[in-house]
Design a protein around this motif. Structure first.
Motif, PDB file in Angstrom:
ATOM      1  N   GLU A  32     -18.435  27.083  -1.965  1.00 11.49           N
ATOM      2  CA  GLU A  32     -17.157  27.129  -2.415  1.00 11.49           C
ATOM      3  C   GLU A  32     -16.186  28.134  -1.799  1.00 11.49           C
ATOM      4  OE1 GLU A  32     -14.776  26.638  -6.571  1.00 11.49           O
ATOM      5  OE2 GLU A  32     -16.555  27.842  -6.642  1.00 11.49           O
ATOM      6  N   GLN A  33     -16.833  29.072  -1.540  1.00 16.71           N
ATOM      7  CA  GLN A  33     -15.934  30.342  -0.899  1.00 16.71           C
ATOM      8  C   GLN A  33     -16.857  31.538  -0.291  1.00 16.71           C
ATOM      9  OE1 GLN A  33     -12.674  31.646  -3.160  1.00 16.71           O
ATOM     10  NE2 GLN A  33     -13.155  33.982  -2.711  1.00 16.71           N
ATOM     11  N   VAL A  34     -16.342  31.964   0.844  1.00 14.97           N
ATOM     12  CA  VAL A  34     -17.196  33.066   1.249  1.00 14.97           C
ATOM     13  C   VAL A  34     -16.154  34.154   1.518  1.00 14.97           C
ATOM     14  CG1 VAL A  34     -18.475  34.012   3.480  1.00 14.97           C
ATOM     15  CG2 VAL A  34     -18.576  31.581   2.645  1.00 14.97           C
ATOM     16  N   ASP A  35     -16.538  35.357   0.927  1.00 16.68           N
ATOM     17  CA  ASP A  35     -16.001  36.585   1.269  1.00 16.68           C
ATOM     18  C   ASP A  35     -16.596  37.800   2.202  1.00 16.68           C
ATOM     19  OD1 ASP A  35     -14.420  35.644  -0.633  1.00 16.68           O
ATOM     20  OD2 ASP A  35     -14.976  36.908  -2.447  1.00 16.68           O
ATOM     21  N   ILE A  36     -15.879  38.125   3.189  1.00 17.77           N
ATOM     22  CA  ILE A  36     -16.260  38.968   4.278  1.00 17.77           C
ATOM     23  C   ILE A  36     -15.722  40.427   3.965  1.00 17.77           C
ATOM     24  CG2 ILE A  36     -16.921  39.312   6.617  1.00 17.77           C
ATOM     25  CD1 ILE A  36     -16.461  36.176   6.916  1.00 17.77           C
ATOM     26  N   VAL A  71     -11.221  36.145   3.153  1.00 19.91           N
ATOM     27  CA  VAL A  71     -11.737  35.089   2.471  1.00 19.91           C
ATOM     28  C   VAL A  71     -11.345  33.752   2.945  1.00 19.91           C
ATOM     29  CG1 VAL A  71     -11.059  34.110   0.201  1.00 19.91           C
ATOM     30  CG2 VAL A  71     -10.700  36.513   0.426  1.00 19.91           C
ATOM     31  N   LEU A  72     -12.643  32.959   2.766  1.00 19.48           N
ATOM     32  CA  LEU A  72     -12.841  31.812   3.537  1.00 19.48           C
ATOM     33  C   LEU A  72     -12.771  30.770   2.094  1.00 19.48           C
ATOM     34  CD1 LEU A  72     -15.297  32.415   6.552  1.00 19.48           C
ATOM     35  CD2 LEU A  72     -12.838  32.472   6.646  1.00 19.48           C
ATOM     36  N   ASN A  73     -11.704  30.211   1.726  1.00 20.79           N
ATOM     37  CA  ASN A  73     -11.983  29.335   0.868  1.00 20.79           C
ATOM     38  C   ASN A  73     -12.656  27.676   1.233  1.00 20.79           C
ATOM     39  OD1 ASN A  73      -9.901  28.032   2.198  1.00 20.79           O
ATOM     40  ND2 ASN A  73      -8.266  28.842   0.732  1.00 20.79           N
ATOM     41  N   ASN A  74     -12.540  27.080   0.264  1.00 19.71           N
ATOM     42  CA  ASN A  74     -13.264  25.745   0.384  1.00 19.71           C
ATOM     43  C   ASN A  74     -12.405  24.985   1.363  1.00 19.71           C
ATOM     44  OD1 ASN A  74     -15.164  23.683  -0.124  1.00 19.71           O
ATOM     45  ND2 ASN A  74     -13.573  22.430  -1.462  1.00 19.71           N
ATOM     46  N   GLU A  75     -11.157  25.068   1.562  1.00 16.30           N
ATOM     47  CA  GLU A  75     -10.577  24.431   2.366  1.00 16.30           C
ATOM     48  C   GLU A  75     -10.830  24.875   3.983  1.00 16.30           C
ATOM     49  OE1 GLU A  75      -5.855  23.451   3.546  1.00 16.30           O
ATOM     50  OE2 GLU A  75      -6.327  24.432   1.613  1.00 16.30           O
ATOM     51  N   LYS A  76     -10.939  26.074   4.145  1.00 17.89           N
ATOM     52  CA  LYS A  76     -11.114  26.535   5.218  1.00 17.89           C
ATOM     53  C   LYS A  76     -12.543  26.219   5.693  1.00 17.89           C
ATOM     54  CE  LYS A  76      -7.974  30.547   5.312  1.00 17.89           C
ATOM     55  NZ  LYS A  76      -7.918  32.116   5.138  1.00 17.89           N
ATOM     56  N   ILE A  77     -13.498  26.225   4.912  1.00 13.53           N
ATOM     57  CA  ILE A  77     -14.947  26.047   4.959  1.00 13.53           C
ATOM     58  C   ILE A  77     -15.179  24.551   5.540  1.00 13.53           C
ATOM     59  CG2 ILE A  77     -17.105  25.648   4.248  1.00 13.53           C
ATOM     60  CD1 ILE A  77     -16.679  28.045   2.284  1.00 13.53           C
ATOM     61  N   HIS A  78     -14.147  23.668   4.716  1.00  6.56           N
ATOM     62  CA  HIS A  78     -14.272  22.137   5.144  1.00  6.56           C
ATOM     63  C   HIS A  78     -13.562  21.765   6.573  1.00  6.56           C
ATOM     64  CE1 HIS A  78     -14.337  17.928   4.604  1.00  6.56           C
ATOM     65  NE2 HIS A  78     -13.205  17.792   4.985  1.00  6.56           N
ATOM     66  N   LYS A  79     -12.601  22.638   6.760  1.00  3.94           N
ATOM     67  CA  LYS A  79     -12.103  22.631   8.250  1.00  3.94           C
ATOM     68  C   LYS A  79     -12.949  23.057   9.378  1.00  3.94           C
ATOM     69  CE  LYS A  79      -7.620  23.423   8.180  1.00  3.94           C
ATOM     70  NZ  LYS A  79      -6.216  24.015   7.946  1.00  3.94           N
TER      71      LYS A  79
END
Length: 275
Positions: free
Chosen positions: A201-205, A124-132
């Motif tokens: 907002e989020q990416v699920d792999i 799970v890549l949440n909004n915080e991880k995507i922004h980082k």
């Protein structure tokens, strides 16, 4: 007369030997090999052969035999009980093995934002991880995740590969809507870069077959993108919010500017964006 006597003796010897043979079967009347037969009195033991047979000649009439095989329930019988069975047969029953339950709660979500249970690995890549991560495209977000390989032979490339599979074997989904399916081409497919990464907002792999949740085309895995969702207000007041971001990438001298506007009220919400 001598020949007849020899034949009679041989017959009784053979009959005696046969009467000592015991066969071990399972519930399907199949012979069970490698069953350990142990005497509780003398601790002597032997194992059944490929025909499920063993001989009683090494045990006395007063012995109690313990039958053990890891796939069957243990059984204890006396030699007298074994001999009293029809054909000297011993029946073993399969044992049920209960393993400790293992639950993998993953984030393959439906429209109600509920989580499904699945045994496959999901990152799970949440909004915080995507922004980082600060990627320039939605394909680069996957690449930075570490377990997804991206085919990118030029700046406009971005075909994700999961465990050696890509294109029509990897399903791309946006908010529950498919971006591709099994009838798409089998070569590199650049659909992942057509999505604005600033609106995510989020990416699920999901690594591995996701056919249970998504259908047969999700053979190699599933990449599920979730876009930002406007939230209605608590009252009838009209809410207006806006965001503006800008970034620069020195590696390719790339500039990106993104803006979005959210309108919301107590029963509805709207989100518009441009990059």
């Amino acid at each position: 007369m001598t020949k007849l006597t020899v034949n009679i003796v041989l017959f009784f010897v053979a009959f005696s030997a046969m009467s000592q043979q015991v066969k071990v079967y399972n519930e399907y009347l199949e012979p069970v090999e490698n069953v350990e037969v142990i005497s509780k009195q003398t601790n002597s033991s032997l194992t059944t052969d490929e025909k499920g047979s063993f001989s009683l000649k090494n045990f006395s009439e007063n012995d109690t035999l313990y039958f053990f095989n890891e796939n069957y329930l243990p059984l204890t019988l006396s030699v007298k009980q074994v001999k009293s069975t029809l054909g000297h047969k011993v029946l073993l029953h399969y044992q049920s093995i209960f393993l400790d339950g293992v639950e993998a709660v993953v984030t393959v979500r439906n429209k109600k934002n509920q989580f499904s249970k699945s045994p496959i690995k999901v990152e799970v890549l949440n909004n915080e991880k995507i922004h980082k991560i600060g990627a320039q495209t939605s394909a680069e977000i996957l690449q930075e995740a570490g377990s997804v390989q991206i085919q990118k032979s030029q700046a406009g490339g971005g075909s994700p590969m999961i465990r050696g599979m890509e294109a029509n074997k990897v399903l791309l989904v946006i908010d529950g809507v498919r971006m591709n399916n099994a009838i798409y081409r089998g070569g590199h497919l650049q659909n992942s870069i057509t999505l604005d990464n600033n609106i995510l907002e989020q990416v699920d792999i999901a690594y591995g077959p996701g056919s249970v949740n998504y259908g047969s085309d999700a053979l190699g895995g599933v990449i599920h993108y979730y876009t930002k969702t406007p939230v209605p207000t608590d009252d009838s007041t009209l809410s207006l919010q806006g965001n503006l971001t800008s970034s620069y990438a020195s590696g390719n001298n790339g500039y990106t500017t993104h803006g979005n506007i959210t309108l919301a009220k107590n029963k509805w919400g709207s989100l518009s964006s441009i990059s």
